[in-house]
Design a protein around this motif. Structure first.
Motif, mmCIF file in Angstrom:
data_model
loop_
_atom_site.group_PDB
_atom_site.id
_atom_site.type_symbol
_atom_site.label_atom_id
_atom_site.label_comp_id
_atom_site.label_asym_id
_atom_site.label_seq_id
_atom_site.Cartn_x
_atom_site.Cartn_y
_atom_site.Cartn_z
ATOM 1 N N TRP A 85 -12.454 98.777 50.017
ATOM 2 C CA TRP A 85 -12.148 97.369 50.314
ATOM 3 C C TRP A 85 -13.351 96.477 49.989
ATOM 4 O O TRP A 85 -13.202 95.416 49.361
ATOM 5 N N PHE A 86 -14.534 96.892 50.410
ATOM 6 C CA PHE A 86 -15.723 96.069 50.145
ATOM 7 C C PHE A 86 -16.112 96.079 48.668
ATOM 8 O O PHE A 86 -16.689 95.095 48.179
ATOM 9 N N ARG A 87 -15.799 97.155 47.970
ATOM 10 C CA ARG A 87 -16.024 97.128 46.521
ATOM 11 C C ARG A 87 -15.093 96.107 45.863
ATOM 12 O O ARG A 87 -15.492 95.387 44.941
ATOM 13 N N ALA A 88 -13.866 96.044 46.338
ATOM 14 C CA ALA A 88 -12.936 95.049 45.811
ATOM 15 C C ALA A 88 -13.401 93.643 46.131
ATOM 16 O O ALA A 88 -13.237 92.708 45.333
ATOM 17 N N LYS A 89 -14.001 93.467 47.261
ATOM 18 C CA LYS A 89 -14.450 92.139 47.701
ATOM 19 C C LYS A 89 -15.744 91.698 47.015
ATOM 20 O O LYS A 89 -15.864 90.531 46.591
ATOM 21 N N THR A 122 -16.655 93.354 42.112
ATOM 22 C CA THR A 122 -15.926 93.122 40.870
ATOM 23 C C THR A 122 -15.318 91.726 40.854
ATOM 24 O O THR A 122 -14.953 91.182 41.893
ATOM 25 N N ASP A 123 -15.227 91.150 39.650
ATOM 26 C CA ASP A 123 -14.506 89.893 39.448
ATOM 27 C C ASP A 123 -13.299 90.106 38.560
ATOM 28 O O ASP A 123 -12.633 89.141 38.162
ATOM 29 N N ASP A 124 -13.016 91.355 38.256
ATOM 30 C CA ASP A 124 -11.908 91.712 37.382
ATOM 31 C C ASP A 124 -10.647 91.932 38.226
ATOM 32 O O ASP A 124 -10.603 92.861 39.043
ATOM 33 N N PRO A 125 -9.605 91.108 38.053
ATOM 34 C CA PRO A 125 -8.387 91.269 38.858
ATOM 35 C C PRO A 125 -7.745 92.644 38.711
ATOM 36 O O PRO A 125 -7.193 93.180 39.677
ATOM 37 N N ARG A 126 -7.844 93.229 37.512
ATOM 38 C CA ARG A 126 -7.243 94.554 37.324
ATOM 39 C C ARG A 126 -7.972 95.596 38.167
ATOM 40 O O ARG A 126 -7.344 96.428 38.830
ATOM 41 N N GLU A 127 -9.302 95.546 38.131
ATOM 42 C CA GLU A 127 -10.070 96.498 38.930
ATOM 43 C C GLU A 127 -9.814 96.285 40.418
ATOM 44 O O GLU A 127 -9.630 97.241 41.177
ATOM 45 N N GLU A 169 -7.758 108.633 43.497
ATOM 46 C CA GLU A 169 -8.475 108.380 42.248
ATOM 47 C C GLU A 169 -8.425 106.894 41.966
ATOM 48 O O GLU A 169 -7.343 106.293 41.936
ATOM 49 N N VAL A 170 -9.593 106.299 41.777
ATOM 50 C CA VAL A 170 -9.696 104.858 41.578
ATOM 51 C C VAL A 170 -10.657 104.574 40.428
ATOM 52 O O VAL A 170 -11.805 105.045 40.441
ATOM 53 N N LEU A 171 -10.198 103.833 39.429
ATOM 54 C CA LEU A 171 -11.020 103.444 38.290
ATOM 55 C C LEU A 171 -11.675 104.669 37.641
ATOM 56 O O LEU A 171 -12.849 104.642 37.242
ATOM 57 N N GLY A 215 -9.491 87.852 44.882
ATOM 58 C CA GLY A 215 -10.590 88.029 45.834
ATOM 59 C C GLY A 215 -10.467 87.211 47.088
ATOM 60 O O GLY A 215 -11.298 87.330 48.003
ATOM 61 N N THR A 216 -9.436 86.396 47.194
ATOM 62 C CA THR A 216 -9.230 85.601 48.404
ATOM 63 C C THR A 216 -8.861 86.509 49.570
ATOM 64 O O THR A 216 -7.953 87.338 49.453
#
Length: 337
Positions: A84-88, A91-96, A116-118, A332-333
Motif C-alpha cells: 500500500w505504501f509503495r503504491a502511495k 510510483t507515479d505510474d497508474p499501471r504500477e 506476485e507484483v510487478l 494516488g488520491t
C-alpha cells in the motif's frame, strides 16, 4: 556420522584452518565452547516474516520484513502495508499503482501466503525460533556477539534489525559450527505428546519438502525462570544491549503499569533495575525469587526447490484478513472511508 555429514564437516574444517582470520577463529572457539555448555535445543515456536524474489536480479530470495511475527496473518498484514505504501509513495505510474493495489485488495480479503507484483514474488515465510540450553538454563549472549558501538540506556531507538536484505541461501557458508548446525537441523521435526497430530504431520512433511536449512541472524530476548522452565518476556532484539535496555524499561516502566505494582514492588524492581544498569553488561537480574535473563535466540528457515517454506496448515492464526488502509485511487488520491 554418515558420509555426507562427514564430507561436509571435513570441508568446513579445512576452510576454517585455511582462513588467516583470528577473529573468525575466536568466534568459532566461542561457538564450540557454547556447544558443550549448552548442548540442548529448546524450541520456542514458529515465527513469520516476508521474503521476496526478484528474477530481474537473480533467483535468490531475500528477507523484506523481519522474521519475528507470531502468526502468519501478522506478516500478511505487514505485506499489505508494504505494498500500500509503495503504491502511495514510490510510483507515479497508474499501471504500477493499479497492480500494487490489486495485490492489496487480495490481502484484505484472503489469507494468501504469496503474491506476485510487478514481476516480484512476495511470500510469507515460516521459521522456527530456538535457544540453546544446559544445566545452567538458557544460553546468555556470547563474548563475541556484536554490541552497539555506543550503547545507550536512554535512547529508545533500537539497533536496526539485520533481517531485511538477508539472503535465504542454504548454500552460503556461515562458519564451521553454523554449517554443522545446519546439517543437524535438516532432520529436525517436532516430537512429543504436547504437539497435536496435525502439527506433527506438517513437521514431518516440511522436513521432506523443504530439507535445506538457512540460519537467520542471531537475536536476543529476555526470559523469566519459572520452576525448571523458562518463559519468554519480550520481543526479539538485534543486540544483547538492546535486550538489556528492553528489560530495564520493562522493570521500571512497563511492568509496574501492566501488573499494577504496589509501591513496595515498584521500589524493589527499580532498585534491581538500577543495579542491573550499573553493571553495564550484566545478562541477568534477580528480583525476589524471580530471575530474568538476557538470552541468545537462534532462528532457522527451511528451504526447498521453490524457495523458503511458507506457513503450514496447522499454524495458528488468531485473526482474519481485513482492510488496514484507506481506499486509494489509481491517481494516488487517498479517500476518507
Amino acid at each position: 556420522m554418515d558420509d555426507d555429514w562427514k564430507r561436509h564437516v571435513d570441508r568446513l574444517h579445512r576452510d576454517l584452518v585455511n582462513r588467516d582470520d583470528p577473529a573468525v577463529w575466536v568466534t568459532e572457539a566461542d561457538a564450540v565452547d557454547a556447544s558443550y555448555r549448552y548442548p540442548h535445543l529448546a524450541v520456542r515456536g514458529p515465527v513469520f516474516g516476508i521474503a521476496a524474489q526478484d528474477p530481474r536480479v537473480d533467483d535468490l530470495w531475500r528477507v523484506v520484513k523481519p522474521v519475528v511475527d507470531g502468526t502468519p496473518q501478522e506478516s500478511r498484514d505487514s505485506l499489505n502495508s508494504l505494498l500500500w505504501f509503495r503504491a502511495k509513495d514510490e510510483t507515479d505510474d497508474p499501471r504500477e499503482r493499479r497492480e500494487l493495489l490489486a495485490a492489496v485488495a487480495v490481502l484484505e480479503r484472503e489469507p494468501v501466503d504469496e503474491v506476485e507484483v510487478l514481476g516480484v514474488r512476495y511470500r510469507v515465510v515460516r521459521g522456527d525460533e530456538f535457544a540453546r540450553c544446559g544445566d545452567k538454563g538458557l544460553e546468555p549472549p556470547r563474548p563475541t556477539d556484536p554490541e552497539p558501538p555506543r550503547p545507550s540506556w536512554s535512547d529508545r531507538r533500537d539497533t536496526p534489525s539485520p533481517d531485511p536484505g538477508f539472503v535465504l541461501d542454504p548454500a552460503r557458508e556461515d562458519g564451521f559450527m553454523a554449517g554443522a548446525m545446519k546439517l543437524a537441523l535438516r532432520g529436525f521435526v517436532y516430537t512429543g505428546s504436547r504437539f497435536p497430530s496435525d502439527v506433527l504431520r506438517d513437521s514431518e512433511r516440511a522436513a521432506a519438502d523443504h530439507p535445506d536449512v538457512v540460519l537467520l541472524p542471531v537475536g536476543f530476548s529476555v526470559a523469566e525462570r519459572r520452576g525448571r522452565g523458562w518463559r519468554p518476556q519480550g520481543a526479539l532484539m538485534p543486540t544483547p544491549h538492546d535486550a538489556r535496555r528492553m528489560l530495564h524499561h520493562a522493570m521500571t516502566e512497563f511492568w509496574p503499569l501492566l501488573h499494577d505494582f504496589t509501591e513496595r514492588e515498584r521500589i524493589r524492581y527499580q532498585q534491581a533495575a538500577d543495579s542491573f544498569k550499573a553493571a553495564g553488561r550484566a545478562n541477568e537480574v534477580l528480583v525476589g525469587d524471580k530471575l530474568f535473563r538476557v538470552c541468545r535466540v537462534e532462528r532457522m528457515v527451511r528451504c526447498g526447490p521453490d524457495g523458503p517454506e511458507p506457513p503450514r496448515p496447522s499454524d495458528v492464526d488468531d485473526q482474519e484478513p481485513t482492510k488496514i488502509h484507506p481506499t486509494m485511487l489509481e491517481d494516488g488520491t487517498v479517500l476518507r472511508d
